[in-house]
Design an enzyme around this catalytic site. Structure first.
Site, mmCIF file in Angstrom:
data_model
loop_
_atom_site.group_PDB
_atom_site.id
_atom_site.type_symbol
_atom_site.label_atom_id
_atom_site.label_comp_id
_atom_site.label_asym_id
_atom_site.label_seq_id
_atom_site.Cartn_x
_atom_site.Cartn_y
_atom_site.Cartn_z
ATOM 1 N N CYS A 70 -3.910 1.888 -7.211
ATOM 2 C CA CYS A 70 -4.969 2.736 -7.628
ATOM 3 C C CYS A 70 -4.568 4.203 -7.002
ATOM 4 O O CYS A 70 -4.622 5.134 -8.116
ATOM 5 C CB CYS A 70 -6.321 2.488 -6.813
ATOM 6 S SG CYS A 70 -6.266 2.609 -5.153
ATOM 7 N N HIS A 129 -10.604 1.974 -2.128
ATOM 8 C CA HIS A 129 -10.105 2.146 -3.571
ATOM 9 C C HIS A 129 -10.697 3.764 -4.391
ATOM 10 O O HIS A 129 -11.505 4.213 -3.668
ATOM 11 C CB HIS A 129 -10.933 1.162 -4.456
ATOM 12 C CG HIS A 129 -10.494 0.936 -5.960
ATOM 13 N ND1 HIS A 129 -9.217 0.646 -6.153
ATOM 14 C CD2 HIS A 129 -11.278 1.013 -7.156
ATOM 15 C CE1 HIS A 129 -9.208 0.713 -7.380
ATOM 16 N NE2 HIS A 129 -10.320 0.823 -8.090
ATOM 17 N N HIS A 149 -9.005 3.491 -13.658
ATOM 18 C CA HIS A 149 -8.542 2.952 -12.221
ATOM 19 C C HIS A 149 -7.581 1.953 -12.547
ATOM 20 O O HIS A 149 -7.360 1.213 -13.437
ATOM 21 C CB HIS A 149 -9.563 2.718 -11.328
ATOM 22 C CG HIS A 149 -10.451 1.567 -11.628
ATOM 23 N ND1 HIS A 149 -10.539 0.428 -10.826
ATOM 24 C CD2 HIS A 149 -11.022 1.121 -12.918
ATOM 25 C CE1 HIS A 149 -11.303 -0.345 -11.588
ATOM 26 N NE2 HIS A 149 -11.635 0.080 -12.805
#
Length: 205
Positions: A112, A165, A177
């Site tokens: 990510c 994240h 993402h």
């Protein structure tokens, strides 16, 4: 006398022949550069003739750009108008489907934060910190309803838990993402999982 008559006759014959066989240069004679092969594109026009041919066989640049915008708008299911937002849309669309790879940041595989840092470097020329936790420390924190295209979205699993994240906000509550269970994709902050774990938006100054 005879010689003079012969010379006069030859002169008359010469004039007669020149009248019947006079050659006018062909109007279609090619210019000196005609042997060169040119590639006609909307961005490379070599002469007035090339301009005409380009207009006949190629769509105007504006129409080509509009077609490209339509393609990326359909891929992301949203439309962008600002130049930087449009550039972001172009760039992230090329990454869709890239598999998740921890610690990586290329279109062969990315996690990510690797995805976010790669996009920011390519679109904005900005180098971000490599981890989602350090990115969160480096940006201006903003509320969900203040987010704009290009802002970052951060997630954590609970109070006092670390950021785990990060993604890039697009619009209409959607963000892009690199997810562990699907790679680079567009998701919605309205989905239960992301709604539960969303923590804050982040703006890079």
């Amino acid at each position: 006398m005879t010689k003079a008559i012969v010379l006069s006759a030859l002169a008359i014959l010469s004039l007669t022949l020149s009248y019947f066989y006079e050659v006018t240069p062909a109007k279609s004679s090619a210019p000196a550069h005609a042997s060169t092969t040119f590639k006609i594109t909307p961005y490379a026009i070599n002469s007035g003739e090339d301009m005409v041919r380009a207009m006949e066989f190629y769509e105007p640049v504006e129409e080509a750009t509009a077609a490209a915008e339509e393609f990326y708008s359909q891929k992301l299911n949203m439309r962008f108008t600002k130049p930087k937002s449009w550039q972001l849309a172009q760039t992230v669309t090329r990454w869709i489907g890239t598999p998740y790879r921890y610690g990586r940041s290329s279109r062969k595989g990315t996690d990510c934060s690797g995805f976010v840092s790669s996009i920011y470097r390519e679109v904005y020329g900005i180098r971000l910190s490599r981890s989602s936790k350090s990115m969160f420390r480096d940006v201006q924190h903003i509320k969900k309803d203040e987010m704009q295209t290009g802002d970052l979205v951060f997630f954590r699993r609970g109070p006092k838990q670390p950021i785990f994240h990060v993604g890039i906000y697009l619009k209409n509550n959607k963000f892009i993402h690199s997810a562990t269970n699907g790679g680079v994709m567009v998701s919605s902050l309205n989905e239960p999982y992301y709604r539960n774990y969303f923590y804050a938006g982040g703006r890079v100054n």
